[in-house]
Design a protein around this motif. Structure first.
Motif, PDB file in Angstrom:
ATOM      1  N   GLN A   1       0.815  -1.211   0.000  1.00 50.82           N
ATOM      2  CA  GLN A   1       0.000   0.000   0.000  1.00 50.82           C
ATOM      3  C   GLN A   1       0.854   1.269   0.000  1.00 50.82           C
ATOM      4  O   GLN A   1       0.551   2.226  -0.693  1.00 50.82           O
ATOM      5  N   LEU A   2       1.935   1.273   0.786  1.00 49.99           N
ATOM      6  CA  LEU A   2       2.785   2.463   0.831  1.00 49.99           C
ATOM      7  C   LEU A   2       4.212   2.042   1.139  1.00 49.99           C
ATOM      8  O   LEU A   2       4.459   1.230   2.032  1.00 49.99           O
ATOM      9  N   THR A   3       5.145   2.597   0.369  1.00 44.17           N
ATOM     10  CA  THR A   3       6.571   2.369   0.583  1.00 44.17           C
ATOM     11  C   THR A   3       7.263   3.719   0.673  1.00 44.17           C
ATOM     12  O   THR A   3       7.032   4.596  -0.170  1.00 44.17           O
ATOM     13  N   VAL A   4       8.100   3.878   1.677  1.00 43.12           N
ATOM     14  CA  VAL A   4       8.890   5.098   1.830  1.00 43.12           C
ATOM     15  C   VAL A   4      10.345   4.669   1.868  1.00 43.12           C
ATOM     16  O   VAL A   4      10.742   3.849   2.708  1.00 43.12           O
ATOM     17  N   ALA A   5      11.138   5.202   0.931  1.00 39.79           N
ATOM     18  CA  ALA A   5      12.532   4.779   0.792  1.00 39.79           C
ATOM     19  C   ALA A   5      13.427   6.006   0.735  1.00 39.79           C
ATOM     20  O   ALA A   5      13.069   7.033   0.142  1.00 39.79           O
ATOM     21  N   THR A   6      14.584   5.905   1.364  1.00 37.51           N
ATOM     22  CA  THR A   6      15.594   6.951   1.248  1.00 37.51           C
ATOM     23  C   THR A   6      16.670   6.480   0.283  1.00 37.51           C
ATOM     24  O   THR A   6      16.971   5.281   0.180  1.00 37.51           O
ATOM     25  N   THR A   7      17.274   7.420  -0.432  1.00 37.41           N
ATOM     26  CA  THR A   7      18.259   7.041  -1.443  1.00 37.41           C
ATOM     27  C   THR A   7      19.135   8.232  -1.784  1.00 37.41           C
ATOM     28  O   THR A   7      18.780   9.390  -1.514  1.00 37.41           O
TER      29      THR A   7
END
Length: 839
Positions: free
Chosen positions: A493-499
């Motif tokens: 449903q929701l993905t939060v990724a840092t990059t």
């Protein structure tokens, strides 16, 4: 497994430790330490409602909910069920627990708007008869009391008698054999009474030696004279112990008989304490209750000024740095958010803050954000968060992250398949209000699956990935990160990724399900601000950070030249977007301040208008009341004249007297005719604001119009002379032109009689200095009404700017009871005082 790892990565145990400090009982603290997210939405809703209701009670009750007396009696209940013997202290703890829960239930039963808490305590049984029996048999120290049974009381009476006889015998021996006794004391060794005797003289007191001092100089002898009494004392002590055990056994059996109810009572007390700890912790955090939303219905995730709860604790209790809140607003169409920005900029903290907010909402805690707090109910919160900000990037680190991400994908796949099966096959058995939201979500999922049976339903999971794709070759890592995020966009449903990968920033422009965010970086101080910006990709600022940390400038410049112009151009574009966003935020703040100021001024004007209307209504009522009273008095006087005329002889002389009396009443009661009002006209005065239509300007009058109708005005920095015909008032009234009159011969001055002196007293003097004209008019009206019989009214208005004096004179000019007015003599105040002559 992966969910346990996520709780560990998000430092959930630390938050539970903080929560446990707000618990009132040991049971509540243990429950807080082992707090786990529930498995269903209905459980979360129940827990959240419990917290809300306790929050209301805590605010309403003077001292809040009290858990005094409630103890952890779980082990005692288990031992009682196994036919063990409970001690007096354990039984007393059970009694105080029953009493404490009964007080809690009574407080909750007295409230009408806490249905969940009422339902929680409705089935609790507190067994007051068992509590009374325990208190009757056990005293405050936890010992069996004499009143527990007549037999025990008789045994203890015999024990006391034997003990007194033993003391009498020993006291006699001490007195008779004082030379052989080491100390004049009676002591015990084991359960036998002895006296200390000097070793060389032990034969002086025949008896049994029970002990010797460490030096050997003293022996402790039980005289033969009390051996029989001591034996009897031991027998009665055994009888006492047997009777005490019988009493404790009977009470233990009563406890064992109601063990299930007591365990339920203990569980309810623990739930209430845990809910109270959540409410108190939420209050301490200044948090607000969350609302679970349905993103498929088009609702937006909204978390304004969200703060990390552990950082708040660190700031308050460990003198940490101030917590910078973040704003999160994710549209329903967004499935993946890529957060970019500099190292040490707060990206990882942002991930942990979001994860903790979702978990806090699930367990019934309020979320430390400004209302409204709106977020989905996530079935799983899965995270891969590690310290990738180190030079020790190796294959083992990369493989470790890949193994964890694999477990995350496996958990999502299993959840998605389970959701499909439940959606298509599960019967509709939810009938209560809490299950209505769950059922609607299942209906939406079923409709979607029927339309696309080959596409698995997205898992209601929140996935948090820190530095996705890092730890390997940048090209391969970037490609792997893109593929992984696209897969998660389809399954979670929701993905939060840092990059740090620039390629991930472009996904937003290729897929509408992606969104960019960045942590702000201050170019002037080369420091991160830890604020989260949405819609704008961030710059790594690695070279700027390296320069700030003292890296050789030549090395930094060489690296800058190797980056290439395209990358620098992109950074400049992003910097421009950030600057534009800051300007918009500044303007938005200014607009908000102006709006608040306008609302405040509008409220002040509304309040002033309401006060003026109330005063006007009060004046009208008082005038109408005075008129009615005057009419009543006039009618009574006329009736009296008519009765006098009817009772006396009917003569012309009496008729004339009656006519004169009626005329006198008419002259006295009827109001004097007011002069006809003249048509209002505009005469500009010094200080007035006027309009000059032909110049389309607003100006200030500097000098009054002369005989030729000319006046001097100023607008801006310019002064000029204009004609009265060229100006008008701000409300559009034309100026009145002066009429030139021929000079008339001066009249012969007449000798005027000296005016009668006007006496000034407290009753005919009012002081309105410092008031507004509108406020002063009300006091003027009252002063005129009270001073009508005195004939004069002294009005102290002060000098100042003259506006109050002008307003007073304008009011007196139109008042029907004022004959004339003038400024007072210089000795009486001059231009600061006006003397009004009343009719």
């Amino acid at each position: 497994m992966i969910q346990s790892e996520t709780l560990q990565l998000l430092e959930w145990s630390r938050l539970c430790q903080h929560l446990a400090t707000f618990a009132a009982t040991k049971l509540g603290a243990i429950a807080a330490h082992h707090l786990q997210p529930p498995a269903t939405l209905s459980e979360s809703l129940d827990l959240l409602t419990q917290t809300k209701e306790v929050y209301q009670l805590e605010a309403r009750l003077t001292s809040g909910l009290s858990f005094e007396g409630i103890q952890d009696i779980g082990e005692s209940l288990e031992r009682a069920e196994l036919q063990g013997l409970l001690s007096g202290e354990e039984l007393l703890a059970i009694a105080t627990t029953l009493s404490g829960v009964r007080r809690l239930r009574r407080v909750i039963d007295d409230q009408e708007d806490v249905p969940i808490l009422n339902e929680l305590v409705a089935e609790v049984r507190t067994y007051p008869e068992l509590e009374q029996e325990i208190h009757h048999s056990i005293d405050e120290r936890g010992d069996v009391a004499d009143r527990a049974s007549p037999k025990l009381a008789g045994i203890r009476l015999k024990l006391k008698s034997l003990r007194d006889r033993i003391y009498q015998v020993l006291q006699g021996i001490l007195q008779r054999q004082g030379g052989a006794v080491q100390q004049q004391v009676i002591t015990q060794r084991g359960d036998r009474f002895v006296i200390p005797v000097k070793a060389p003289q032990k034969d002086a007191i025949p008896g049994i030696v029970h002990d010797t001092s460490s030096t050997g100089a003293t022996v402790y002898v039980e005289p033969n004279a009390i051996v029989g009494l001591s034996n009897q004392l031991r027998i009665h002590r055994r009888q006492e112990q047997t009777e005490e055990e019988a009493i404790l056994r009977a009470l233990t059996q009563q406890v064992a008989a109601v063990k299930p109810d007591l365990e339920k009572l203990l569980a309810v007390a623990t739930a209430l304490d845990l809910a109270t700890a959540k409410a108190r912790y939420s209050l301490w955090l200044q948090a607000n209750p969350p609302r679970f939303i349905d993103r498929q219905a088009g609702e937006t995730i909204t978390l304004r000024e969200l703060r990390h709860p552990l950082l708040v604790w660190q700031q308050q209790h460990e003198q940490g740095t101030p917590v910078v809140p973040i704003n999160v607003q994710i549209q329903p169409s967004i499935r993946v958010v890529a957060i970019t920005g500099p190292n040490t900029g707060g990206k990882t903290v942002t991930l942990k803050t979001l994860g903790l907010a979702a978990l806090m909402a699930k367990v019934g805690l309020f979320v430390p954000a400004r209302e409204p707090v709106e977020l989905p109910w996530f079935d799983q919160v899965l995270a891969d968060i590690g310290d990738e900000q180190s030079i020790e990037q190796s294959l083992s680190t990369f493989s470790g992250h890949i193994r964890r991400i694999s477990r995350i994908l496996e958990a999502i796949r299993g959840e998605s398949e389970a959701l499909q099966v439940d959606t298509l096959l599960a019967p509709r058995q939810n009938s209560d209000e809490d299950a209505a939201q769950v059922e609607s979500w299942e209906d939406d999922a079923q409709t979607s699956n029927l339309l696309q049976p080959s596409t698995p339903a997205p898992s209601p999971s929140l996935v948090l990935l820190d530095e996705v794709g890092a730890g390997t070759d940048p090209a391969e890592g970037s490609a792997l990160a893109i593929a992984l995020l696209q897969h998660l966009a389809n399954t979670a449903q929701l993905t939060v990724a840092t990059t740090h990968y620039g390629e991930l920033k472009a996904l937003k422009y290729q897929d509408e399900r992606f969104e960019n965010a960045s942590v702000e970086f201050d170019d002037s101080t080369l420091q991160p601000t830890y604020r989260l910006l949405w819609g704008i990709p961030g710059r790594s600022n690695a070279l700027a950070v390296a320069r700030r940390l003292g890296l050789n400038p030549n090395v930094v410049d060489q690296a800058q030249s190797l980056i290439g112009g395209a990358s620098e151009d992109i950074n400049q574009v992003i910097a421009g977007l950030e600057a534009q966003r800051r300007r918009q935020e500044t303007k938005a703040k200014e607009a908000t301040q102006l709006l608040q100021q306008a609302e405040r001024l509008h409220q002040e004007v509304s309040d002033r208008a309401r006060l003026l209307n109330e005063r006007e209504r009060t004046l009208k009522l008082s005038q109408e009341r005075a008129v009615q009273e005057a009419l009543v008095q006039a009618k009574e006087e006329i009736a009296q004249v008519i009765r006098t005329l009817q009772q006396g002889p009917k003569s012309a002389q009496n008729a004339q007297k009656a006519t004169d009396a009626l005329q006198e009443i008419a002259q006295r009661r009827l109001p004097a005719k007011l002069p006809a009002k003249q048509k209002p006209s505009f005469r500009p005065k010094v200080g007035d604001r006027i309009r000059i239509p032909r110049l389309n300007q607003t100006a200030e009058v500097l000098s009054a119009p002369d005989e030729d109708g000319e006046l001097t005005v100023r607008f801006g920095l310019m002064k000029m002379t204009v004609l009265l015909s060229d100006v008008e008032s701000l409300d559009g009234q034309k100026a009145e032109m002066p009429v030139k009159q021929k000079p008339a011969p001066a009249p012969t001055p007449a000798v005027a009689s000296p005016p009668s002196p006007v006496v000034r007293t407290d009753k005919n003097t009012i002081d309105i200095r410092g008031k507004h004209v509108a406020d002063a008019e009300f006091e003027l009206e009252q002063g005129i009404s009270e001073a009508t019989q005195l004939g004069t009214l002294w009005i102290i208005h002060g000098k100042g700017t003259g506006k109050l004096r002008q307003g007073v004179h304008a009011f007196l000019e139109r008042h029907p009871l004022v004959e004339r007015f003038e400024l007072a003599q210089q000795a009486e105040g001059g231009t600061g005082v006006t003397l009004a002559y009343l009719k």
